[in-house]
Design a protein around this motif. Structure first.
Motif, mmCIF file in Angstrom:
data_model
loop_
_atom_site.group_PDB
_atom_site.id
_atom_site.type_symbol
_atom_site.label_atom_id
_atom_site.label_comp_id
_atom_site.label_asym_id
_atom_site.label_seq_id
_atom_site.Cartn_x
_atom_site.Cartn_y
_atom_site.Cartn_z
ATOM 1 N N GLY A 126 0.832 -1.191 0.000
ATOM 2 C CA GLY A 126 0.000 0.000 0.000
ATOM 3 C C GLY A 126 0.864 1.236 0.000
ATOM 4 N N PHE A 127 0.304 2.349 -0.472
ATOM 5 C CA PHE A 127 1.063 3.602 -0.469
ATOM 6 C C PHE A 127 1.431 3.974 0.963
ATOM 7 C CE2 PHE A 127 1.696 8.173 -0.693
ATOM 8 C CZ PHE A 127 2.402 8.318 -1.872
ATOM 9 N N THR A 128 0.435 3.891 1.834
ATOM 10 C CA THR A 128 0.641 4.077 3.266
ATOM 11 C C THR A 128 -0.031 2.922 3.980
ATOM 12 O OG1 THR A 128 0.624 6.498 3.063
ATOM 13 C CG2 THR A 128 0.212 5.593 5.252
ATOM 14 N N VAL A 129 0.673 2.256 4.885
ATOM 15 C CA VAL A 129 0.101 1.125 5.616
ATOM 16 C C VAL A 129 0.421 1.245 7.101
ATOM 17 C CG1 VAL A 129 0.266 -0.421 3.609
ATOM 18 C CG2 VAL A 129 2.102 -0.400 5.302
ATOM 19 N N ARG A 130 -0.394 0.582 7.895
ATOM 20 C CA ARG A 130 -0.146 0.557 9.333
ATOM 21 C C ARG A 130 0.839 -0.555 9.669
ATOM 22 N NH1 ARG A 130 -5.109 -0.464 13.436
ATOM 23 N NH2 ARG A 130 -4.892 -2.553 12.555
ATOM 24 N N VAL A 131 1.805 -0.236 10.502
ATOM 25 C CA VAL A 131 2.784 -1.224 10.945
ATOM 26 C C VAL A 131 2.133 -2.047 12.059
ATOM 27 C CG1 VAL A 131 5.082 -1.593 11.897
ATOM 28 C CG2 VAL A 131 4.644 0.376 10.385
ATOM 29 N N PRO A 132 1.942 -3.346 11.861
ATOM 30 C CA PRO A 132 1.205 -4.143 12.846
ATOM 31 C C PRO A 132 1.781 -4.092 14.256
ATOM 32 C CG PRO A 132 1.415 -5.355 10.794
ATOM 33 C CD PRO A 132 2.268 -4.136 10.656
ATOM 34 N N ASP A 133 3.092 -4.119 14.379
ATOM 35 C CA ASP A 133 3.716 -4.186 15.707
ATOM 36 C C ASP A 133 3.585 -2.891 16.500
ATOM 37 O OD1 ASP A 133 4.464 -6.753 15.123
ATOM 38 O OD2 ASP A 133 6.522 -6.228 14.570
ATOM 39 N N THR A 134 3.540 -1.755 15.819
ATOM 40 C CA THR A 134 3.564 -0.467 16.519
ATOM 41 C C THR A 134 2.295 0.356 16.345
ATOM 42 O OG1 THR A 134 4.532 0.730 14.637
ATOM 43 C CG2 THR A 134 6.061 -0.383 16.165
ATOM 44 N N GLY A 135 1.540 0.066 15.293
ATOM 45 C CA GLY A 135 0.372 0.879 14.989
ATOM 46 C C GLY A 135 0.699 2.156 14.251
ATOM 47 N N ASP A 136 1.981 2.412 14.009
ATOM 48 C CA ASP A 136 2.384 3.601 13.266
ATOM 49 C C ASP A 136 2.073 3.422 11.777
ATOM 50 O OD1 ASP A 136 3.417 4.681 15.604
ATOM 51 O OD2 ASP A 136 5.428 3.876 15.244
ATOM 52 N N LEU A 137 1.999 4.544 11.087
ATOM 53 C CA LEU A 137 1.837 4.512 9.641
ATOM 54 C C LEU A 137 3.190 4.692 8.966
ATOM 55 C CD1 LEU A 137 -1.346 6.669 8.924
ATOM 56 C CD2 LEU A 137 -1.107 4.203 8.630
ATOM 57 N N VAL A 138 3.440 3.912 7.925
ATOM 58 C CA VAL A 138 4.620 4.128 7.105
ATOM 59 C C VAL A 138 4.150 4.514 5.712
ATOM 60 C CG1 VAL A 138 4.808 1.653 6.560
ATOM 61 C CG2 VAL A 138 6.758 3.159 6.166
ATOM 62 N N THR A 139 4.621 5.666 5.242
ATOM 63 C CA THR A 139 4.359 6.122 3.879
ATOM 64 C C THR A 139 5.594 5.771 3.069
ATOM 65 O OG1 THR A 139 2.951 7.912 4.674
ATOM 66 C CG2 THR A 139 3.772 8.095 2.423
ATOM 67 N N HIS A 140 5.489 4.779 2.206
ATOM 68 C CA HIS A 140 6.674 4.198 1.578
ATOM 69 C C HIS A 140 7.476 5.203 0.763
ATOM 70 C CE1 HIS A 140 4.461 0.271 2.285
ATOM 71 N NE2 HIS A 140 5.652 0.064 2.819
ATOM 72 N N ILE A 141 6.815 6.170 0.137
ATOM 73 C CA ILE A 141 7.531 7.163 -0.664
ATOM 74 C C ILE A 141 8.353 8.107 0.213
ATOM 75 C CG2 ILE A 141 7.193 9.192 -2.130
ATOM 76 C CD1 ILE A 141 7.010 6.603 -3.665
ATOM 77 N N ARG A 142 7.868 8.394 1.415
ATOM 78 C CA ARG A 142 8.574 9.325 2.306
ATOM 79 C C ARG A 142 9.254 8.601 3.472
ATOM 80 N NH1 ARG A 142 3.598 12.015 1.516
ATOM 81 N NH2 ARG A 142 2.909 11.629 3.648
ATOM 82 N N TRP A 143 9.529 7.357 3.327
ATOM 83 C CA TRP A 143 10.066 6.486 4.368
ATOM 84 C C TRP A 143 11.556 6.758 4.549
ATOM 85 C CZ3 TRP A 143 10.208 0.569 2.997
ATOM 86 C CH2 TRP A 143 10.594 -0.181 4.115
ATOM 87 N N ASP A 144 11.925 7.203 5.747
ATOM 88 C CA ASP A 144 13.347 7.486 5.974
ATOM 89 C C ASP A 144 14.140 6.245 6.365
ATOM 90 O OD1 ASP A 144 12.663 7.003 8.625
ATOM 91 O OD2 ASP A 144 12.996 9.057 9.295
ATOM 92 N N GLY A 145 13.455 5.136 6.583
ATOM 93 C CA GLY A 145 14.135 3.883 6.881
ATOM 94 C C GLY A 145 14.421 3.655 8.339
ATOM 95 N N SER A 146 14.042 4.598 9.196
ATOM 96 C CA SER A 146 14.315 4.406 10.623
ATOM 97 C C SER A 146 13.352 3.394 11.246
ATOM 98 C CB SER A 146 14.227 5.745 11.352
ATOM 99 O OG SER A 146 12.947 6.331 11.203
ATOM 100 N N SER A 147 12.113 3.388 10.803
ATOM 101 C CA SER A 147 11.118 2.441 11.300
ATOM 102 C C SER A 147 9.980 2.354 10.284
ATOM 103 C CB SER A 147 10.565 2.893 12.654
ATOM 104 O OG SER A 147 9.584 1.990 13.122
ATOM 105 N N PRO A 148 9.609 1.143 9.901
ATOM 106 C CA PRO A 148 10.250 -0.124 10.240
ATOM 107 C C PRO A 148 11.573 -0.302 9.503
ATOM 108 C CG PRO A 148 8.538 -0.479 8.611
ATOM 109 C CD PRO A 148 8.448 0.976 8.994
ATOM 110 N N ASP A 149 12.340 -1.272 9.921
ATOM 111 C CA ASP A 149 13.619 -1.551 9.290
ATOM 112 C C ASP A 149 13.390 -2.091 7.875
ATOM 113 O OD1 ASP A 149 16.599 -2.133 9.379
ATOM 114 O OD2 ASP A 149 15.786 -4.123 8.960
ATOM 115 N N PRO A 150 13.943 -1.451 6.844
ATOM 116 C CA PRO A 150 13.655 -1.862 5.463
ATOM 117 C C PRO A 150 14.034 -3.304 5.152
ATOM 118 C CG PRO A 150 14.636 0.314 5.505
ATOM 119 C CD PRO A 150 14.760 -0.233 6.903
ATOM 120 N N GLU A 151 15.173 -3.750 5.694
ATOM 121 C CA GLU A 151 15.620 -5.112 5.404
ATOM 122 C C GLU A 151 14.726 -6.162 6.048
ATOM 123 O OE1 GLU A 151 17.616 -2.621 6.208
ATOM 124 O OE2 GLU A 151 18.900 -2.423 4.440
ATOM 125 N N ALA A 152 14.075 -5.796 7.153
ATOM 126 C CA ALA A 152 13.133 -6.714 7.784
ATOM 127 C C ALA A 152 11.743 -6.596 7.154
ATOM 128 C CB ALA A 152 13.050 -6.426 9.284
#
Length: 397
Positions: A126-152
């Protein structure tokens, strides 16, 4: 924007002709071993233009992605570029319609291309999705990589990692500002980065990168058509100017294409000019029972509070009426929107309810999104043919 059939739903052609099949086809042509069950034969039995043959003997491949350059926009785009006109009329190379993945938005499509997998497997769903573990939103286009960890978040091997492991020199030719983002770390691992912004720089960088080694894979990206469509609309003078500019990159690559090389040109999605908007910020009743809203304007994810799914469904169904289809996560998965396989991790990231907009309707005014997003003219993310159908144009020197 043309009416039917362009606004009719188009289902993703997983395994036979989506963006997820483009890079496996390129890797197969370069002799990179393919995973069991990989399609990897998108162009089998068909020529790639130029001198006519298939991909036999190809040692170098450039994949140029023109953001927002949908298949059904080629007729309008031909007004601005003789090269696009020649492609559109079958006079240069071979043009094949394929589909984007779902949702038909940039991060999902780029991940599908770069991982060679549908969204249900790579998990950028999704363009923006909720992170299941934290409930935070990650917007993939503006994702700085601090959370969630990209490799995980996207742990599987990219096509560039697979190609590099087999001795293919892999290069990304794109804006250097994207180099260290979370999305880049998630999907472009295994490739070197060559910064380039203008169409001329992208063309020159692509040609140079093709010459890096005996076998080369180059992925190049230009956002100009998408940007013009968002702010000025499809078919506008600004949009046509952007088409003319990006076509210069195609011309530049063709001019310098080595004799053992092929060029693939594709897009991440098409676009519709939105004429009808539901402003959520003007409807506080639609926020009752809703934790957060994700996705994008043409395909929203509604994450409900515990026990509130049916109340949310009723309120939203009344608000959108026949302008959108409102279904739950399980039904969206069962319909195959995200691919034949959806991992548990990917499933958790989809909203409890999915709002798939029809026609030229969009859901805007969502908290956390920049104000200008609600005013964008051209939008994408939905299932219409105008958004889902993308070109795969192939040419060999």
């Amino acid at each position: 924007m043309p009416s039917s059939p362009y606004l009719a739903d188009t289902r993703p052609a997983y395994g036979t002709g989506t963006l997820a099949d483009v890079m496996p086809t390129a890797l197969a042509a370069l002799g990179v071993p393919q995973p069991a069950g990989s399609a990897a034969a998108l162009l089998r039995g068909g020529g790639t233009g130029g001198r006519g043959g298939e991909l036999d003997g190809i040692r170098r491949i450039a994949v140029l992605l023109l953001d927002g350059f949908g298949y059904h926009l080629l007729g309008q785009a031909a007004q601005a570029s003789a090269t696009v006109g020649a492609v559109h009329h079958g006079e240069l190379g071979t043009l094949t319609p394929i589909t984007a993945t779902v949702p038909s938005s940039t991060p999902i499509s780029l991940a599908s291309l770069a991982c060679g997998l549908p969204p249900g497997e790579h998990g950028i769903i999704g363009f923006t999705v909720r992170v299941p573990d934290t409930g935070d939103l990650v917007t993939h286009i503006r994702w700085d990589g601090s959370s969630p960890d990209p490799e995980a978040w996207q742990p599987g091997p990219t096509v560039f990692e697979r190609a590099s492991a087999d001795g293919v020199a892999c290069t990304i030719v794109s804006n250097g500002a994207f180099r260290d983002t979370g999305l880049t770390r998630a999907i472009y691992r295994g490739a070197d980065w060559l910064p380039a912004i203008s169409p001329r720089e992208v063309a020159e960088g692509t040609v140079a990168a093709l010459a890096r080694a005996d076998r080369s894979l180059v992925y190049a990206y230009l956002p100009d058509v998408d940007t013009a469509g968002h702010f000025h609309g499809i078919g506008s003078p600004d949009w046509l100017e952007a088409v003319a500019e990006v076509s210069e990159a195609i011309d530049g690559i063709l001019t310098g294409l080595p004799r053992d090389a092929a060029l693939f040109v594709t897009a991440d999605h098409g676009m519709v000019n939105v004429t009808d908007r539901l402003h959520v910020d003007q409807r506080p009743d639609l926020l009752q029972g809703v934790d957060v809203i994700g996705g994008d304007g043409r395909m929203r994810y509604l994450y409900a509070l515990p026990g509130a799914v049916e109340d949310v469904r009723a309120a939203w169904a009344a608000a959108v009426g026949d302008r959108a289809e409102l279904i739950d996560r399980d039904e969206a998965v069962d319909r195959g929107w995200f691919g034949p396989k959806v991992t548990d991790a990917a499933r958790e990231r989809i909203g409890d309810l999915v709002v798939a907009c029809k026609g030229t309707f969009a859901v805007v005014g969502v908290e956390g999104e920049p104000p200008h997003v609600a005013r964008l003219i051209g939008q994408h993310g939905g299932l219409t043919a105008a958004e889902m159908a993308v070109p795969l144009w192939t040419y060999r020197a």
